[in-house]
Design a protein around this motif. Structure first.
Motif, mmCIF file in Angstrom:
data_model
loop_
_atom_site.group_PDB
_atom_site.id
_atom_site.type_symbol
_atom_site.label_atom_id
_atom_site.label_comp_id
_atom_site.label_asym_id
_atom_site.label_seq_id
_atom_site.Cartn_x
_atom_site.Cartn_y
_atom_site.Cartn_z
ATOM 1 N N ILE A 84 0.838 -1.199 0.000
ATOM 2 C CA ILE A 84 0.000 0.000 0.000
ATOM 3 C C ILE A 84 0.873 1.248 0.000
ATOM 4 C CG2 ILE A 84 -1.638 1.341 1.390
ATOM 5 C CD1 ILE A 84 -2.873 -1.367 2.240
ATOM 6 N N ALA A 85 1.923 1.263 0.803
ATOM 7 C CA ALA A 85 2.822 2.423 0.858
ATOM 8 C C ALA A 85 3.498 2.647 -0.494
ATOM 9 C CB ALA A 85 3.870 2.235 1.952
ATOM 10 N N LEU A 86 3.941 1.576 -1.135
ATOM 11 C CA LEU A 86 4.556 1.715 -2.459
ATOM 12 C C LEU A 86 3.540 2.196 -3.489
ATOM 13 C CD1 LEU A 86 6.902 -1.399 -2.569
ATOM 14 C CD2 LEU A 86 7.567 1.011 -2.454
ATOM 15 N N ALA A 87 2.294 1.749 -3.387
ATOM 16 C CA ALA A 87 1.244 2.210 -4.302
ATOM 17 C C ALA A 87 0.989 3.696 -4.112
ATOM 18 C CB ALA A 87 -0.038 1.415 -4.082
ATOM 19 N N VAL A 88 0.981 4.158 -2.871
ATOM 20 C CA VAL A 88 0.787 5.588 -2.603
ATOM 21 C C VAL A 88 1.937 6.396 -3.200
ATOM 22 C CG1 VAL A 88 0.734 7.328 -0.765
ATOM 23 C CG2 VAL A 88 -0.679 5.280 -0.586
ATOM 24 N N VAL A 89 3.162 5.921 -3.036
ATOM 25 C CA VAL A 89 4.321 6.616 -3.611
ATOM 26 C C VAL A 89 4.234 6.619 -5.139
ATOM 27 C CG1 VAL A 89 6.831 6.489 -3.910
ATOM 28 C CG2 VAL A 89 5.835 6.227 -1.644
ATOM 29 N N ALA A 90 3.872 5.495 -5.734
ATOM 30 C CA ALA A 90 3.758 5.413 -7.198
ATOM 31 C C ALA A 90 2.653 6.340 -7.715
ATOM 32 C CB ALA A 90 3.488 3.973 -7.628
ATOM 33 N N LEU A 91 1.498 6.346 -7.040
ATOM 34 C CA LEU A 91 0.404 7.209 -7.472
ATOM 35 C C LEU A 91 0.743 8.683 -7.288
ATOM 36 C CD1 LEU A 91 -2.656 5.167 -6.201
ATOM 37 C CD2 LEU A 91 -1.922 5.497 -8.569
ATOM 38 N N THR A 92 1.481 9.001 -6.241
ATOM 39 C CA THR A 92 1.934 10.383 -6.051
ATOM 40 C C THR A 92 2.868 10.784 -7.182
ATOM 41 O OG1 THR A 92 1.678 10.186 -3.671
ATOM 42 C CG2 THR A 92 3.119 11.954 -4.465
ATOM 43 N N THR A 93 3.741 9.879 -7.590
ATOM 44 C CA THR A 93 4.637 10.144 -8.718
ATOM 45 C C THR A 93 3.828 10.377 -9.991
ATOM 46 O OG1 THR A 93 6.347 8.793 -7.682
ATOM 47 C CG2 THR A 93 6.588 9.241 -10.034
ATOM 48 N N VAL A 94 2.820 9.555 -10.213
ATOM 49 C CA VAL A 94 1.950 9.737 -11.388
ATOM 50 C C VAL A 94 1.259 11.094 -11.322
ATOM 51 C CG1 VAL A 94 -0.150 8.890 -12.527
ATOM 52 C CG2 VAL A 94 1.622 7.284 -11.826
ATOM 53 N N ASN A 95 0.786 11.496 -10.138
ATOM 54 C CA ASN A 95 0.151 12.811 -9.979
ATOM 55 C C ASN A 95 1.111 13.939 -10.319
ATOM 56 O OD1 ASN A 95 -2.221 11.593 -9.172
ATOM 57 N ND2 ASN A 95 -1.848 11.898 -6.995
ATOM 58 N N VAL A 96 2.354 13.818 -9.869
ATOM 59 C CA VAL A 96 3.360 14.847 -10.180
ATOM 60 C C VAL A 96 3.604 14.904 -11.686
ATOM 61 C CG1 VAL A 96 5.798 15.459 -9.890
ATOM 62 C CG2 VAL A 96 4.431 14.806 -7.909
ATOM 63 N N VAL A 97 3.665 13.750 -12.339
ATOM 64 C CA VAL A 97 3.857 13.711 -13.793
ATOM 65 C C VAL A 97 2.672 14.367 -14.500
ATOM 66 C CG1 VAL A 97 3.966 12.155 -15.791
ATOM 67 C CG2 VAL A 97 5.401 11.723 -13.790
ATOM 68 N N ILE A 98 1.461 14.076 -14.052
ATOM 69 C CA ILE A 98 0.275 14.677 -14.663
ATOM 70 C C ILE A 98 0.314 16.197 -14.512
ATOM 71 C CG2 ILE A 98 -2.238 14.930 -14.438
ATOM 72 C CD1 ILE A 98 -2.322 11.933 -13.755
ATOM 73 N N VAL A 99 0.620 16.671 -13.317
ATOM 74 C CA VAL A 99 0.657 18.112 -13.076
ATOM 75 C C VAL A 99 1.754 18.768 -13.927
ATOM 76 C CG1 VAL A 99 1.160 19.873 -11.333
ATOM 77 C CG2 VAL A 99 -0.368 17.982 -10.794
ATOM 78 N N ALA A 100 2.921 18.146 -13.983
ATOM 79 C CA ALA A 100 4.010 18.712 -14.786
ATOM 80 C C ALA A 100 3.657 18.734 -16.270
ATOM 81 C CB ALA A 100 5.297 17.920 -14.562
#
Length: 167
Positions: A84-100
């Protein structure tokens, strides 16, 4: 918070799909750039904002009903919690990519001559038409009408927004 996650996920999928079509040249209309790089990211942010609001409402409910359950204990020694923690980190990374990507695409779309002449300045159609046939047609509108740097870009877009609301 499930509604927020659903909205954010749906907007991310739609954003990536339309952005790919736009970048491939299948959606040349400048209004599509406004939709893809401004409207969809705003809805994405709404979905992301609903997630902590849902968590806050859940915390309030738990505070009013103490026997309803305590907060979970996070123990990264347990494989499920690590996942779950790794999924949260991965999804946060995806969110940063989307925003960028949305930020870059939005700036690129709003600096194009098509955006200036067809989306924002339809009242200036004669000027946009004249610009297209004059020798300086290869020079972007923003190179002359927006100063250098992010501050000038933001200032120009805020001025444009004020003009849009008054128009």
């Amino acid at each position: 918070s499930l509604v927020g996650m659903a909205i954010a996920t749906a907007m991310a999928v739609v954003f990536f799909g339309l952005a790919a079509l736009h970048l491939a040249g299948f959606l040349p209309n400048p209004y599509i750039g406004l939709l893809v790089f401004v409207a969809l990211p705003l809805l994405f942010f709404v979905g992301l904002a609903l997630i902590p609001i849902g968590a806050w409402l859940t915390a309030r409910r738990r505070a009013r009903q103490p026997g309803a359950g305590d907060w979970p204990v996070i123990d990264l020694r347990q494989p499920r919690q690590r996942t779950i923690a790794l999924a949260v980190v991965a999804l946060t990374t995806v969110n940063v990519v989307i925003v960028a990507f949305a930020t870059y695409g939005g700036v690129h779309a709003m600096e194009s001559n098509a955006f200036c002449g067809q989306v924002c300045h339809t009242t200036m159609e004669p000027q946009a038409t004249a610009h297209a046939v004059w020798p300086h047609a290869q020079v972007s509108c923003t190179s002359c009408h927006v100063g250098p740097g992010a501050g000038s870009f933001v200032e120009a877009k805020l001025a444009g927004t004020r003009q849009l609301t008054s128009h």
